[in-house]
Design an enzyme around this catalytic site. Structure first.
Site, short mmCIF file in Angstrom:
data_model
loop_
_atom_site.label_atom_id
_atom_site.label_comp_id
_atom_site.label_asym_id
_atom_site.label_seq_id
_atom_site.Cartn_x
_atom_site.Cartn_y
_atom_site.Cartn_z
NE ARG B 66 -14.63 0.05 2.84
CZ ARG B 66 -13.94 -1.13 3.21
NH1 ARG B 66 -14.41 -1.56 3.44
NH2 ARG B 66 -13.02 -0.90 3.11
CG HIS B 110 4.50 -3.07 -2.37
ND1 HIS B 110 3.54 -3.81 -1.71
CD2 HIS B 110 4.63 -3.97 -3.28
CE1 HIS B 110 3.18 -4.75 -2.36
NE2 HIS B 110 4.28 -5.16 -3.66
CD GLU B 181 8.19 -4.45 4.75
OE1 GLU B 181 7.62 -3.74 5.54
OE2 GLU B 181 8.32 -5.46 4.52
#
Lengths: 211, 211
Positions: B66, B110, B181
């Site tokens: 990662r 979001h 959005e």
């Protein structure tokens, strides 16, 4: 006539909105059977008196224990055979015996867009303080049926209200009252009185598309 | 020109909205330096190509661990000297090293009115499934700066969108994209590019009152 009990704890501005909307026939075929306050001497009782509506005080302080208080509250509405119980700024937890007996016949107005800023601890100005702290651009109000959770019942109506940058909790509270609560609560009462809402699978459906 | 990186994982409809609003000058003085996808072969990369914008893939699968992936992600934006990172449906947790380096210079959209239906586990259709399950009458969208929490950063813009009774998660998702959005995200980019927002005490203030 469709009979309602309005339960209050303070100034009673939502009660006044209901009284005014019955008077101008925005709420149709509805009468307030009783206004119940848990506090002595609140201005909501004055408003009831001026409107010629019975106002009574049922205070926890007058009873030996919570069960007796709860029974007195329940009896007050049962005796008057009301069709709907309206919580209009009533800061007392509704007894379960009342919720059982009046399933989907108790409504509450909450000053936010549920599920934001609701649940235990979110009442009155605390709701608006939390909204301002989070910096939301919209808050609003929600009218919902009361179930045994805190602010978890089926949602009947919601309305978003813009939050402005210089808002204080008091200013935001007032704007949400004026632009949302005083409109939604009378509207919900009128809709319920005319069987325009039903609860299906824990959700409200509007019959006839009035919304 | 103010340079942005747009990070995507899928179809890239929000990317397309940004491309279109740059083209019609709703977003002023901004150029997309790079589109970064964590997935190969997504349609967002096609959209970048068609717009003449560099598109690259940085996939966790190509790295041993990662940390290396996170560094590759960070290097991609640092090398291009971008002013703002725009998460446009990017379904990867943003590395802390990136959040530290780009404080209040990473934004996310979001698909709800935060703090409703946000936090861990709320992404994509799950957000809209939750909103419909709760029976809210309004949902919406939020553009916010990214901090180390999940959807906890300062809110820049929000817009409520009505929920209709027969909505499916897919229908509600599409309405929120179209009505909120695709409008809010370009608007936020334009405002940030023109220094019209600042973060004070963890909250966004709009300078000049464009909002």
């Amino acid at each position: 006539m469709f009979k309602i009990a309005v339960m209050v704890s303070g100034g009673g501005t939502n009660l006044q909105a209901i009284i005014d909307r019955i008077k101008d026939n925005t709420i149709r075929d509805v009468e307030i059977s009783v206004v119940i306050s848990n506090n002595e001497g609140v201005y909501a009782l004055e408003r009831a008196k001026e409107a010629g509506v019975e106002g009574i005080v049922i205070s926890p302080k007058s009873y030996d224990n919570r069960e007796e208080f709860n029974e007195a509250l329940l009896n007050a509405v049962v005796e008057r055979d009301v069709d709907l119980i309206v919580l209009a700024g009533f800061l007392v937890v509704i007894p379960e015996i009342m919720i059982d007996k009046y399933e989907n016949r108790i409504i509450n107005v909450h000053p936010s867009l549920i599920p934001s800023f609701c649940g235990t601890g979110y009442y009155g100005l605390k709701v608006h303080e939390a909204a301002l702290k989070r910096g939301v651009k919209y808050s609003g109000a929600t009218v919902h049926f009361v179930d045994k959770g805190t602010d978890t019942g089926p949602i009947i109506l919601q309305k978003p209200v813009e939050v402005k940058e210089d808002d204080t909790p008091e200013i935001l509270q007032r704007r949400i009252m004026e632009e949302a609560e005083w409109i939604l609560l009378p509207k919900a009462i009128d809709m319920i009185a005319h069987s325009e809402v039903e609860v299906v699978d824990g959700k409200v459906r509007v019959i006839g598309g009035l919304q």
